[in-house]
Design an enzyme around this catalytic site. Structure first.
Site, PDB file in Angstrom:
ATOM      1  N   LYS A 195       0.825  -1.208   0.000  1.00  0.00           N
ATOM      2  CA  LYS A 195       0.000   0.000   0.000  1.00  0.00           C
ATOM      3  C   LYS A 195       0.862   1.263   0.000  1.00  0.00           C
ATOM      4  O   LYS A 195       2.073   1.225   0.220  1.00  0.00           O
ATOM      5  CB  LYS A 195      -0.952  -0.013   1.195  1.00  0.00           C
ATOM      6  N   ARG A 230      -2.100  -9.839   6.046  1.00  0.00           N
ATOM      7  CA  ARG A 230      -2.689 -10.099   4.722  1.00  0.00           C
ATOM      8  C   ARG A 230      -1.660  -9.646   3.696  1.00  0.00           C
ATOM      9  O   ARG A 230      -1.296  -8.469   3.652  1.00  0.00           O
ATOM     10  CB  ARG A 230      -3.999  -9.333   4.577  1.00  0.00           C
TER      11      ARG A 230
END
Length: 251
Positions: A195, A230
């Site tokens: 991200k 994750r």
């Protein structure tokens, strides 16, 4: 938790696994690398995304969910904010529903009697400026409501929503201070893989070149108390998590 995006437009791996056979092969690869859960998503939630209808989402993921449930030997999670899709995924054998919208009343009703795991994400930024306090208060409210609707505490995992409406500094705080947002008796997921927060301190390299920064973020989160990460890069994520666990266990 290994990421399996069945989307044409996800920020990092969009378009790679639209075919059910390719998706299953990727799921089996992640299982071999050590994933405990495969998280299947049919809708990109990258910044600026446009939601697709529930029918289109299920059209993308339905055959993939069925194939992975039958073909893999590990838990299957479905990433959706549609109760209608969640019900179909659970009927197809999914074990977990991962809802980035925070598990509203309709979603709680959809999963209450199923026994599935529930990943409840904080979906927005801070309103008053203290992101950690706001995230924890949101988790407390959601846990209370979930229990009222028949979802037992041991079924709940919380995700602070790194990258969803937060500032760069708030994302860093959520990674660095897991212990200040985590609720006792519930699991905690950190999902920072590739991200923007992992790119900004490093000169904003392309998504596929953010592995080292992702591992640093996830390691910090595990040391702070996160129970699950994750990740796109399962093999490396598992090694980093095991090292973090070893450090936590030492006197």
């Amino acid at each position: 938790m290994g990421i399996l995006n069945v989307t044409p437009d996800s920020f990092s791996d969009g378009g790679k696994y639209l075919d059910p056979e390719k998706a299953l092969a990727r799921a089996l690869e992640m299982e071999k690398q050590g994933a405990d859960i495969i998280d299947i998503g049919g809708q990109s939630t990258r910044p600026g995304y446009e939601a697709i209808p529930r029918e289109k989402e299920w059209e993308r993921i339905g055959r993939v969910v069925e194939a992975v449930v039958k073909g893999a030997g590990i838990a299957v999670s479905v990433d959706t904010f549609y109760p209608w899709v969640a019900e179909r995924a659970l009927a197809a054998g999914a074990d977990i529903i991962n809802d980035v919208s925070g598990f509203g009343e309709d979603m709680l009703r959809a999963v209450a009697g199923s026994g599935c795991g529930c990943v409840i994400m904080h979906p927005c930024g801070a309103k008053q400026g203290d992101i950690l306090s706001e995230v924890k208060a949101f988790f407390e409210e959601r846990l209370e409501r979930a229990q009222q609707m028949g979802v037992a505490q041991e079924r709940v995992c919380f995700d602070p929503g790194v990258g969803f409406g937060k500032t760069y500094e708030d994302n860093l705080r959520l990674i660095a201070h897991v212990e200040r947002a985590k609720l006792p008796g519930t699991a905690y997921l950190m999902a920072a893989s590739r991200k923007r927060v992992t790119g900004m301190p490093c000169g904003n390299p392309p998504f596929e070149e953010r592995l080292a920064a992702t591992l640093a973020a996830h390691t910090a989160a595990v040391l702070g108390g996160a129970d699950m990460v994750r990740a796109h890069d399962v093999k490396e994520a598992l090694q980093a998590a095991r090292m973090a666990d070893a450090l936590k266990a030492i006197d």
